[in-house]
Enzyme design. Structure first.
Site, mmCIF file in Angstrom:
data_model
loop_
_atom_site.group_PDB
_atom_site.id
_atom_site.type_symbol
_atom_site.label_atom_id
_atom_site.label_comp_id
_atom_site.label_asym_id
_atom_site.label_seq_id
_atom_site.Cartn_x
_atom_site.Cartn_y
_atom_site.Cartn_z
ATOM 1 N N SER A 66 -15.947 16.947 25.481
ATOM 2 C CA SER A 66 -15.431 17.657 26.643
ATOM 3 C C SER A 66 -15.012 19.082 26.301
ATOM 4 C CB SER A 66 -14.234 16.902 27.225
ATOM 5 O OG SER A 66 -14.626 15.623 27.637
HETATM 6 N N1 SAH Z 1 -13.609 12.293 24.995
HETATM 7 C C1 SAH Z 1 -14.923 12.304 24.466
HETATM 8 C C2 SAH Z 1 -15.896 12.259 25.621
HETATM 9 C C3 SAH Z 1 -17.180 11.691 25.247
HETATM 10 S S1 SAH Z 1 -18.337 11.578 26.576
HETATM 11 C C4 SAH Z 1 -15.133 13.562 23.642
HETATM 12 O O1 SAH Z 1 -14.573 14.597 24.009
HETATM 13 O O2 SAH Z 1 -15.877 13.523 22.665
HETATM 14 C C5 SAH Z 1 -17.974 9.980 27.228
HETATM 15 C C6 SAH Z 1 -18.222 8.819 26.332
HETATM 16 O O3 SAH Z 1 -18.006 7.637 27.101
HETATM 17 C C7 SAH Z 1 -19.629 8.716 25.764
HETATM 18 O O4 SAH Z 1 -19.565 8.652 24.374
HETATM 19 C C8 SAH Z 1 -20.159 7.413 26.360
HETATM 20 O O5 SAH Z 1 -21.023 6.700 25.500
HETATM 21 C C9 SAH Z 1 -18.885 6.650 26.605
HETATM 22 N N2 SAH Z 1 -18.971 5.574 27.602
HETATM 23 C C10 SAH Z 1 -19.643 5.556 28.783
HETATM 24 N N3 SAH Z 1 -19.447 4.387 29.414
HETATM 25 C C11 SAH Z 1 -18.638 3.636 28.607
HETATM 26 C C12 SAH Z 1 -18.078 2.323 28.701
HETATM 27 N N4 SAH Z 1 -18.298 1.515 29.754
HETATM 28 N N5 SAH Z 1 -17.293 1.888 27.695
HETATM 29 C C13 SAH Z 1 -17.039 2.666 26.619
HETATM 30 N N6 SAH Z 1 -17.548 3.910 26.461
HETATM 31 C C14 SAH Z 1 -18.329 4.400 27.453
#
Ligand code: SAH
Length: 222
Positions: A66
């Site tokens: 993010s």
């Molecule tokens: N806060 C993180 C955001 C990553 S993007 C950062 O700044 O790096 C969002 C993440 O949510 C992705 O890695 C994706 O694989 C994960 N995601 C999506 N659906 C999910 C679920 N049902 N359970 C766990 N993770 C999930």
């Protein structure tokens, strides 16, 4: 070496001032947690030049770390206290996890993509974040054994408010922050639980990757 660390440090300070404080996030504990977390460590090696840029960046597997402002905003609105147990859904790079680990008592972080979870785990171990628990599973089901949580942060876009999860696993009086809405654009919302009622406040427009799972978007390629 000296030169690199000085320039990283000034990029970090510039990010904090221009992207976070000047946009209204001034919570001292949140700023300190961001200052103490080397953001470039959460990027793939060939992507580190963008570590302090004012935007989300790719972390592989179609996912994104993010934007710094978004991390600061979500963290500030979550109002995390040192005794809190926090559930994070969507570990991704682990950057947000690292920041939460500096503010909370215990952090429970769930990621559905194993390679991302493994890299995040390694980074958090290197940073000696000992209060983080990781799970490879569908976060839309929460983490029953560790519930209830004082705070829940979802960092992927939910199609609709996951009321059942929040009513089951968020403590009464607890706060959740998450993006909700269609894939093209969501609203970041803050949810406060009062008994069986979920009070929702809109924070801002945003765009996150999809929350994929049983109570999220369907798992299909598109
Ligand atoms: N806060 C993180 C955001 C990553 S993007 C950062 O700044 O790096 C969002 C993440 O949510 C992705 O890695 C994706 O694989 C994960 N995601 C999506 N659906 C999910 C679920 N049902 N359970 C766990 N993770 C999930």
């Amino acid at each position: 070496m000296q030169k690199t660390s000085v320039s990283t440090n000034s990029s970090l300070e510039m990010m904090i001032r221009q992207q976070i404080i000047e946009r209204g996030i001034t919570d001292a504990r949140v700023i300190e947690a961001i200052r103490a977390t080397p953001r470039e460590l959460f990027f793939p090696r060939d992507g580190r030049a963008a570590a302090y840029s004012d935007r989300p960046s790719p972390i592989g597997h179609g996912q994104m770390i993010s934007q710094p402002y978004m991390v600061a905003l979500m963290t500030a609105r979550l109002e995390v206290q040192p005794n809190h147990r926090v559930l994070e859904i969507g570990t991704g790079s682990g950057y947000q996890t690292a920041i939460l680990s500096k503010l909370a008592g215990e952090v429970y972080s769930i990621e559905r993509l194993k390679p991302l979870l493994d890299s995040a785990w390694e980074r958090l171990m290197d940073l000696a974040a000992r209060n983080v628990h990781f799970r490879h599973s569908d976060g839309t089901l929460g983490w029953k054994e560790a519930a209830p949580f004082d705070r829940i942060l979802i960092t992927a876009g939910a199609p609709t408010l996951p009321d059942a999860l929040l009513l089951e696993q968020l403590k009464d009086g607890g706060i959740a922050v998450l993006p909700v809405g269609p894939q093209e654009g969501q609203i970041l919302v803050k949810v406060t639980r009062h008994g069986d009622v979920l009070e929702t406040t809109d924070l801002c427009a945003c765009r996150f990757v999809k929350l994929i799972g049983q109570n999220g978007w369907a798992d299909k390629q598109d």
